[in-house]
Design an enzyme around this catalytic site. Structure first.
Site, short mmCIF file in Angstrom:
data_model
loop_
_atom_site.label_atom_id
_atom_site.label_comp_id
_atom_site.label_asym_id
_atom_site.label_seq_id
_atom_site.Cartn_x
_atom_site.Cartn_y
_atom_site.Cartn_z
N VAL A 215 0.78 -1.26 0.08
CA VAL A 215 0.02 0.09 -0.14
C VAL A 215 0.79 1.35 -0.20
CG1 VAL A 215 -1.79 1.33 1.24
CG2 VAL A 215 -2.15 -1.14 1.07
N VAL B 156 -11.69 0.23 3.09
CA VAL B 156 -12.94 -0.67 3.02
C VAL B 156 -13.03 -0.48 1.22
CG1 VAL B 156 -15.49 -0.58 2.45
CG2 VAL B 156 -14.29 0.05 4.84
N GLY C 268 -0.93 -14.08 -5.25
CA GLY C 268 -0.75 -12.99 -4.43
C GLY C 268 -2.05 -12.28 -4.02
N LYS D 36 -14.74 -4.59 7.74
CA LYS D 36 -15.15 -3.74 6.61
C LYS D 36 -16.78 -3.43 7.06
CE LYS D 36 -11.58 -5.35 3.34
NZ LYS D 36 -11.69 -5.63 2.02
N GLY E 166 -4.87 -4.03 -3.74
CA GLY E 166 -3.77 -3.83 -4.76
C GLY E 166 -3.13 -2.54 -4.46
#
Length: 437
Positions: A14, A131, A186, A204, A301
């Site tokens: 991230v 989220v 992944g 979430k 991602g």
């Protein structure tokens, strides 16, 4: 032109995405905001670890005090976890830093606490990336639907489980085979527990519920079941009945309270969620004025999540923050009774697994029971495997205790699933009227 100083906590997937976007889109961001952004410090655990992105080594530090010494205006939490991250974020807010976070575990557990701290210090607390990756669901709920009373939010909030279920259905893989494929690509961690047992999706939906219902309402019910029990046989059987299994997360207002649920759910092929496959996420929002809205996109991602973080950075400098709903709801009905009525009327999918040794008599007794005593039967089908006979039924108004008692009587295994199909309630009501006429 003002320069905003940014501190980044974490430089994994991230954090690397955030750094890439701030570099490649620097000119566009400057034009959009009339401001410059400078990363002044990056907190990492290991200075020598190979990175996915090249950064100035002078920015890296393993000491949080070095971050505070550089006096950031905005702190980005890309670390995850509770310890020591929660303490770092509390300190950032006390230092009057705006906070942008992707940390769903922390926000689900301590969101109310952090909102109170941010309000006291008059700083922004934004966490779109926690989220749905790049899907702008939290900004929509907090900023764009203020005229609406949100009554329900539900959808696919975990890309790993959606990928596994897609591969089990489309390629005939077992759960174990689909999980290994997701890990190789992944999409799943080495330890996939948080995803496959529903913890990630539950965190979430808790965050969403806090924004929609605020601190004035309490969770009346909460249920969490993962996908580890989903079998190839039930995917095939329910497919024959016109349904696809998805792990759905839902938050729904019920009187003066609300319910939370993360469970494998049957979704009819005609529903938009049935077409959301692989690692994609999707969220339905129901407002009392606007009606139903659907948001979909990649739920994880580096770039989708990084995009959400950068958008929150821009919102912070514009003075925006997430504000949980502040309306106090009157107890218009007894929430417990409302829950009982909802459970009684809800459609259920029931999968009975009988030993082949029980023979046809047991199967015929079960089919007779389902068609006459179990509730309103919408559809039923059977499937034989090497050792077992599987009977799947879609029912309305079924008493789950009665279903379980009959399964025990036949020495059958019973697995119940939720069903997302509003047409079933209409069908059972119509049949009830016809019967009474």
């Amino acid at each position: 032109m003002k320069t905003w100083k940014i501190a980044l906590l974490g430089l994994g997937t991230v954090g690397s995405g955030v750094m890439a976007i701030l570099h490649t889109h620097a000119e566009r961001i400057r034009k959009q905001t009339g401001a410059r952004f400078e990363v002044v410090g990056i907190l990492v655990r290991d200075l020598q670890k190979p990175r996915k992105i090249e950064v100035n080594q002078s920015l890296l530090t393993t000491e949080i005090e070095a971050i505070w010494h550089r006096e950031p205006d905005i702190v980005i939490d890309a670390m995850g976890g509770l310890d020591p991250t929660l303490g770092f974020i509390e300190e950032a807010i006390r230092r009057k830093c705006h906070v942008v976070s992707a940390n769903k575990e922390m926000l689900a557990a301590y969101g109310r606490h952090l909102h109170q701290l941010a309000e006291e210090q008059n700083v922004s607390l934004l966490y779109e990336a926690s989220v749905g990756g790049g899907i702008p669901i939290l900004n929509t709920l907090s900023q764009q639907l203020n005229a609406n009373r949100v009554t329900r939010v539900f959808g696919i909030l975990n890309g790993t489980t959606n990928y596994i279920l897609t591969k089990m259905e489309e390629e005939g893989l077992s759960y174990e085979e689909a999980l290994r494929q997701a890990q190789d690509l992944g999409f799943a961690e080495a330890d996939p527990t948080a995803d496959v047992e529903g913890y990630d999706a539950f965190n979430k939906i808790q965050i969403i519920a806090h924004l929609c219902f605020g601190g004035h309402m309490q969770a009346l019910t909460s249920e969490r079941t993962g996908i580890t029990s989903v079998s190839a046989e039930e995917i095939e059987l329910y497919g024959k009945l016109g349904y696809r299994i998805k792990l759905l997360a839902a938050a729904e207002r019920r009187g003066a309270a609300y319910g939370l649920r993360v469970v494998p759910t049957l979704v009819p092929y005609s529903h938009p969620l049935a077409g959301v496959k692989n690692e994609f996420n999707a969220v339905f929002v129901t407002g009392d004025v606007v009606g139903d809205l659907l948001f979909t996109g990649k739920g994880a991602g580096a770039l989708p999540t990084g995009s959400a973080i950068v958008e929150d950075i821009l919102n912070a400098v514009r003075g925006n923050t997430f504000t949980p709903d502040r309306e106090t709801y009157a107890a218009q009905e007894d929430s417990g009774n409302a829950e009982e009525r909802t459970e009684a009327a809800e459609a259920r999918a029931a999968l009975f697994t009988l030993s082949k040794q029980a023979g046809d008599p047991a199967k015929f007794r079960l089919l007779s029971f389902l068609s006459s005593e179990a509730g309103f039967l919408h559809s039923v089908d059977t499937l034989e495997s090497e050792q077992s006979v599987h009977v799947a039924a879609i029912l309305s108004g079924a008493d789950t205790h009665v279903l379980q008692a009959f399964a025990d009587h036949l020495n059958a295994d019973l697995r119940l699933r939720a069903v997302l199909d509003d047409s079933l309630a209409a069908a059972s009501r119509e049949a009830d009227v016809t019967f009474h006429l």
